[in-house]
Design a protein around this motif. Structure first.
Motif, PDB file in Angstrom:
ATOM      1  N   ALA A  97      -2.928   4.157  -0.105  1.00  0.00           N
ATOM      2  CA  ALA A  97      -4.001   3.505  -0.859  1.00  0.00           C
ATOM      3  C   ALA A  97      -3.766   2.000  -0.859  1.00  0.00           C
ATOM      4  O   ALA A  97      -2.627   1.540  -0.966  1.00  0.00           O
ATOM      5  CB  ALA A  97      -4.037   4.034  -2.285  1.00  0.00           C
ATOM      6  N   LYS A 142      -4.918  -2.900  -4.193  1.00  0.00           N
ATOM      7  CA  LYS A 142      -5.950  -3.045  -5.229  1.00  0.00           C
ATOM      8  C   LYS A 142      -6.180  -1.736  -5.978  1.00  0.00           C
ATOM      9  O   LYS A 142      -6.245  -1.708  -7.214  1.00  0.00           O
ATOM     10  CB  LYS A 142      -7.252  -3.529  -4.601  1.00  0.00           C
ATOM     11  CG  LYS A 142      -8.426  -3.667  -5.573  1.00  0.00           C
ATOM     12  CD  LYS A 142      -9.678  -4.108  -4.837  1.00  0.00           C
ATOM     13  CE  LYS A 142     -10.879  -4.184  -5.775  1.00  0.00           C
ATOM     14  NZ  LYS A 142     -10.718  -5.254  -6.781  1.00  0.00           N
ATOM     15  N   GLU A 143      -6.285  -0.648  -5.230  1.00  0.00           N
ATOM     16  CA  GLU A 143      -6.520   0.663  -5.839  1.00  0.00           C
ATOM     17  C   GLU A 143      -5.322   1.125  -6.657  1.00  0.00           C
ATOM     18  O   GLU A 143      -5.466   1.680  -7.748  1.00  0.00           O
ATOM     19  CB  GLU A 143      -6.848   1.672  -4.739  1.00  0.00           C
ATOM     20  CG  GLU A 143      -7.262   3.038  -5.229  1.00  0.00           C
ATOM     21  CD  GLU A 143      -7.616   3.981  -4.087  1.00  0.00           C
ATOM     22  OE1 GLU A 143      -7.563   5.208  -4.296  1.00  0.00           O
ATOM     23  OE2 GLU A 143      -7.923   3.485  -2.979  1.00  0.00           O
ATOM     24  N   THR A 173      -5.141  -0.892  -9.873  1.00  0.00           N
ATOM     25  CA  THR A 173      -6.176  -0.452 -10.808  1.00  0.00           C
ATOM     26  C   THR A 173      -5.728   0.793 -11.559  1.00  0.00           C
ATOM     27  O   THR A 173      -5.923   0.912 -12.777  1.00  0.00           O
ATOM     28  CB  THR A 173      -7.496  -0.180 -10.053  1.00  0.00           C
ATOM     29  OG1 THR A 173      -7.936  -1.389  -9.435  1.00  0.00           O
ATOM     30  CG2 THR A 173      -8.571   0.319 -11.006  1.00  0.00           C
ATOM     31  N   GLN A 174      -5.105   1.732 -10.849  1.00  0.00           N
ATOM     32  CA  GLN A 174      -4.613   2.946 -11.487  1.00  0.00           C
ATOM     33  C   GLN A 174      -3.463   2.637 -12.442  1.00  0.00           C
ATOM     34  O   GLN A 174      -3.393   3.186 -13.552  1.00  0.00           O
ATOM     35  CB  GLN A 174      -4.150   3.948 -10.429  1.00  0.00           C
ATOM     36  CG  GLN A 174      -3.726   5.301 -10.998  1.00  0.00           C
ATOM     37  CD  GLN A 174      -4.882   6.030 -11.638  1.00  0.00           C
ATOM     38  OE1 GLN A 174      -5.928   6.220 -11.017  1.00  0.00           O
ATOM     39  NE2 GLN A 174      -4.708   6.447 -12.893  1.00  0.00           N
ATOM     40  N   ASP A 232       0.845  -1.193   0.000  1.00  0.00           N
ATOM     41  CA  ASP A 232       0.000   0.000   0.000  1.00  0.00           C
ATOM     42  C   ASP A 232       0.883   1.247   0.000  1.00  0.00           C
ATOM     43  O   ASP A 232       1.778   1.382   0.844  1.00  0.00           O
ATOM     44  CB  ASP A 232      -0.885   0.035   1.253  1.00  0.00           C
ATOM     45  CG  ASP A 232      -1.788  -1.184   1.397  1.00  0.00           C
ATOM     46  OD1 ASP A 232      -1.849  -2.002   0.451  1.00  0.00           O
ATOM     47  OD2 ASP A 232      -2.420  -1.324   2.462  1.00  0.00           O
ATOM     48  N   ASN A 237      -7.369  -8.037  -8.229  1.00  0.00           N
ATOM     49  CA  ASN A 237      -8.343  -7.560  -9.206  1.00  0.00           C
ATOM     50  C   ASN A 237      -8.971  -8.652 -10.062  1.00  0.00           C
ATOM     51  O   ASN A 237      -9.530  -8.359 -11.122  1.00  0.00           O
ATOM     52  CB  ASN A 237      -7.690  -6.493 -10.100  1.00  0.00           C
ATOM     53  CG  ASN A 237      -7.506  -5.174  -9.357  1.00  0.00           C
ATOM     54  OD1 ASN A 237      -8.242  -4.858  -8.437  1.00  0.00           O
ATOM     55  ND2 ASN A 237      -6.495  -4.402  -9.750  1.00  0.00           N
TER      56      ASN A 237
END
Length: 540
Positions: free
Chosen positions: A185, A188-189, A192-193, A166, A239
């Motif tokens: 963050a 996962k976030e 995704t970015q 993270d 994801n």
């Protein structure tokens, strides 16, 4: 103008701006130019180009913002492929501590990675925000420049998320109100970015044949997107990706007809192999003679990795990145890639004898494949003109093979593996194998590297084997071990570069105490934890 020359120009301009700002006559003059934080500045194609060039310069800082920091320090030394080396275990001790999972929260090597890639991210965010609304120059050029900045932002976050888990996620330049309250963050976030950035970059960028040499391309963006998906499947499973996605993305790169395997593998890491037919992405370096500083455009890696020498044979390098016996033993009999990968005492490279010591902190091998020709050595030993090979076409073929296996297409898996082995079978000796002869000496590889005919689990193991021997010392081993569930077993091997009294069981125990959501991670720099109000990783 080539990218590396543009980088030199950018640095020179920056120095001039700093110098002129201190002149007493400055206050008596009308303001010149535009402020770099205003839209009008980026509505000029030259300024926009310089902003993107600065992003490339950030990811080229392999000397690190704080200390030496090369990708092989993480991907190879922290695995079963390499000892740290150096003059003793205390030489660049922070890297040895990473290897043994005893690092602390002021570890200079991990600190450099954090600072370097957040610097790149800040520059990329600044470029994206400034260039995106530009209207005074061609929209296709504008979109390409934004695509390059997106690529570098994704590249940088992918580097960081693998090391730290993270991390703070910024998609715009950091504002003062975020300092002290940024937060981290979830993986996962962040992933995704990263995936979204690579996908958008692929749409905006041209192919290898359309882009200027050294710049990110649509093929590079797709290749990295495939790598992100492959790592997510095996490491985080954040994801819900599938191997079909890896197969499709790598297949797009393969069928683009932009890449092929260089006929002679021995040329790939030489000067004459830079940006070659099998190169998907390279970080560009050229000597600028600016010394030990991040302002230089050369690489420090060549002097760090070249052998130290012996009493009989004088050396030039510092002797880090020492291939292990375990790596050497992984090669099949008569595999010509062994001589190209791991050199030994008294062997010739670029026609010059190499002195390689064996001791409690030196494995007795040197990393032959990344050894820079001594004829290229600059006056400033930190400023070497050797590109960092970051993604090779052979890797794409082996990724495609692994994906094909997992979706039940064993015929394609065998085909791709055998393409890589066939090329290896055609290679020469490494450049300068014979004394005073800096050419590629022919060798007879008949009978070496038979075709892979395995099925089932044996085929998968053949793919793993091929990845290790083909891509050894290129910064990938740690992540391959991690995503395939083999890391703990690998770290428990004997003779892979631990200090006396440190066993594999101890190292694995150390690592177990430094996991975030089950994944081993490095320390976030203590100063960054304090400045941005972050939680530290476990165990630090």
């Amino acid at each position: 103008m080539k990218l590396r020359n543009i980088l030199i120009k950018v640095l020179a301009c920056s120095s001039m701006l700093i110098a002129t700002s201190s002149c007493s006559s400055f206050l008596d003059r009308e303001p010149q130019g535009q402020a770099v934080d205003t839209p009008v500045y980026y509505d000029d194609v030259e300024n926009a180009q310089m902003a993107v060039n600065a992003c490339y310069q950030a990811i080229a800082q392999d000397q690190g913002v704080v200390a030496h920091m090369q990708e092989w320090m993480f991907g190879e030394v922290m695995s079963d492929n390499s000892w740290k080396g150096g003059s003793d275990f205390g030489d660049m001790q922070d890297v040895q501590m990473l290897k043994e999972w005893t690092a602390v929260n002021v570890n200079a090597t991990s600190h450099s990675a954090w600072k370097t890639y957040y610097q790149a991210i800040h520059r990329a965010n600044t470029a994206i925000k400034g260039i995106s609304p530009a209207t005074s120059f061609d929209a296709e050029i504008r979109d390409q420049l934004v695509g390059e900045a997106l690529f570098i932002r994704a590249y940088s976050y992918f580097y960081l998320v693998r090391l730290f888990g993270d991390v703070p996620l910024f998609t715009e330049p950091v504002s003062p109100d975020q300092i002290g309250a940024a937060g981290r963050a979830p993986v996962k976030e962040v992933l995704t970015q990263i995936e979204a950035d690579f996908a958008e970059a692929a749409e905006k960028l041209g192919t290898k044949s359309e882009m200027e040499v050294g710049r990110a391309t649509s093929g590079a963006a797709k290749a990295y997107q495939a790598r992100v998906v492959m790592y997510d499947i095996g490491i985080w499973n954040a994801n819900g990706h599938t191997w079909q996605e890896v197969f499709d993305l790598t297949n797009e790169v393969i069928t683009s007809n932009q890449y092929s395997l260089a006929f002679n593998l021995a040329t790939v890491f030489e000067k004459d192999g830079e940006n070659g037919t099998g190169s998907i992405f390279e970080v560009q370096h050229e000597t600028s003679n600016t010394g030990w500083a991040n302002q230089n455009t050369g690489s420090t890696s060549p002097i760090l990795t070249a052998p130290r020498g012996t009493a009989d044979i004088k050396g030039w390098g510092w002797g880090f990145l020492n291939p292990t016996q375990d790596l050497v033993d992984e090669f099949e009999a008569n595999d010509p890639r062994l001589d190209w990968t791991a050199g030994q005492d008294g062997q010739f490279a670029h026609g010059v004898a190499q002195g390689v010591a064996e001791s409690q902190f030196l494995s007795g091998y040197f990393p032959r494949k990344v050894l820079m020709d001594q004829a290229l050595r600059p006056n400033e030993q930190s400023d070497n003109p050797q590109n960092q090979r970051k993604f090779r076409y052979a890797d794409i073929l082996l990724m495609n093979a692994e994906a094909a296996y997992h979706i039940g297409n064993e015929a394609t898996a065998r085909q791709r593996v055998n393409e890589v082995r066939d090329r290896a079978r055609s290679m020469t000796y490494p450049k300068g194998w014979n004394e005073a002869d800096n050419t590629y000496a022919e060798r007879d590889n008949s009978g070496a590297l038979p075709e892979v005919t395995a099925t089932g689990e044996q085929l998968l193991e053949a793919i793993y084997h091929e990845r290790r021997v083909e891509l050894a010392l290129e910064g990938l081993r740690l992540w391959d071990l991690m995503r395939t569930g083999k890391l703990e077993t690998a770290l428990k091997k004997d003779n892979i570069g631990y200090r006396d009294g440190i066993t594999g069981d101890i190292v694995v125990g150390n690592m177990d105490g430094k996991k975030l959501n089950g994944i081993p991670v490095l320390p976030i720099p203590a100063a960054e934890v304090a400045s941005f109000g972050l939680t530290q990783n476990p165990g630090y």
